[in-house]
Motif scaffolding. Sequence first.
Motif, short mmCIF file in Angstrom:
data_model
loop_
_atom_site.label_atom_id
_atom_site.label_comp_id
_atom_site.label_asym_id
_atom_site.label_seq_id
_atom_site.Cartn_x
_atom_site.Cartn_y
_atom_site.Cartn_z
N VAL A 173 -4.29 2.86 -3.57
CA VAL A 173 -2.99 3.33 -3.10
C VAL A 173 -2.62 4.50 -4.01
N ALA A 174 -2.45 5.68 -3.44
CA ALA A 174 -2.16 6.88 -4.24
C ALA A 174 -0.91 7.54 -3.68
N VAL A 236 -7.06 12.34 -8.84
CA VAL A 236 -7.06 11.51 -7.64
C VAL A 236 -8.31 11.74 -6.78
N PRO A 237 -8.81 12.98 -6.64
CA PRO A 237 -10.07 13.13 -5.87
C PRO A 237 -11.21 12.31 -6.44
N LEU A 246 -8.70 3.38 1.34
CA LEU A 246 -7.37 3.86 0.99
C LEU A 246 -6.37 3.16 1.89
N LEU A 247 -5.26 2.69 1.32
CA LEU A 247 -4.20 2.05 2.07
C LEU A 247 -2.94 2.91 1.98
N ALA A 248 -2.38 3.31 3.13
CA ALA A 248 -1.19 4.18 3.17
C ALA A 248 -0.13 3.50 4.03
N THR A 258 -2.21 12.97 1.31
CA THR A 258 -3.11 12.04 0.62
C THR A 258 -4.17 11.50 1.57
N VAL A 259 -3.75 11.18 2.79
CA VAL A 259 -4.71 10.70 3.79
C VAL A 259 -5.75 11.78 4.08
N LEU A 260 -5.31 13.03 4.20
CA LEU A 260 -6.26 14.11 4.47
C LEU A 260 -7.24 14.27 3.32
N GLU A 261 -6.77 14.15 2.10
CA GLU A 261 -7.66 14.23 0.95
C GLU A 261 -8.68 13.09 0.96
N ALA A 262 -8.25 11.90 1.37
CA ALA A 262 -9.18 10.79 1.49
C ALA A 262 -10.22 11.07 2.56
#
Length: 350
Positions: A173-174, A236-237, A246-248, A258-262
């Motif tokens: 979770v970020a 974070v990357p 990843l949980l958002a 953050t989702v796009l980075e994941a």
Amino acid sequence: MSTVRILHAIRSDGFAGVEQLVLRLAIAQADAGSTVHVIGGDPARMARPLADAGVRHTATADRAWAVAQAIHRHAGDADIVNSHMTAADVAASVALAGLRDAPPLVSTRHFARRRGRLAALPVGRVVASRISAEIAISEAVAAAIEGPSTVVHPGVPKRDAVDHAARHRTVLVAQRLEPEKRTRMAMEVFAASGVARDGWRLMIAGEGVERLLLETTAAELGLTDVVTFLGFRTDVPNLMDAAGLLLATAEFEHFGLTVLEAMASGLPVVASDAGGHRETLSNLDPRVLFPVDDIAGAARRLRELVSDSDGRHRLGDAERRRQQSAFSLDAQREATEAVYRRSMTLPGRR
């Protein structure tokens, strides 16, 4: 468009999602041959990478008047001014109103809400006559704001593929530990999923007002031994390259960087079915999006992906392909500059 001179303006001395977007876009524009100048943002986080890319940076205090003064000083060297967020829109409108040959102003809208008021006067009325065009960072934002806009999704840099075998049994979770991000819900989802019994851990990266409350929540949910609070992280990357999921859980994301980075990392995502998440994650896998506030549904999707390693890997690969094809920095830069071109050819604009 390689010789265009671009002036970005933010009324902020921080470094959150908006500033990250401006930083990445400015560097991409400079790399493509434009002359770029950024006003505002956190000098400690932005000055060095901008300088390395040949982008000029002017730090300002977190005050609209300071931003307006900087825009007024430097607008004569710009072909286009791109303001970000309402306060910068107002500052730019005031600054450019005093110039005889002002460049066109493009406003990027980052939040799915209408502009507020300046004293008793609606801000939209103050800036409407000066703004030539508006960019919305998502369909969700475009649907909520007043007036027409062009949707230009943010992009992130291309990342190298990560060996699936190198990923750990961790749910990441970020996010900022603020109420609207619903980090407590993420902890409840993790607990309800039961994946800790399979050796999975929960990693929470971020800081905010809920930090102490969430540590108490971990004890209440029996997660003390399987949750780690990482605090604010600049890597974070790297965390995403090592995590398994990843949980958002935010109720609404205006876009969801953050989702796009994941996705760029190939990290499988389980996210709330709202706002920008629908635009980035739809139609990849039915287990990705869960109804807002549905703890049981989110826990079930998390459990199913944990139990399906092949499906999890396919999802991560599909996310990465989608990011590279639809949400790249080049795509963002080209679409943004198309808006600039149209604004620069309007009657009365130079």
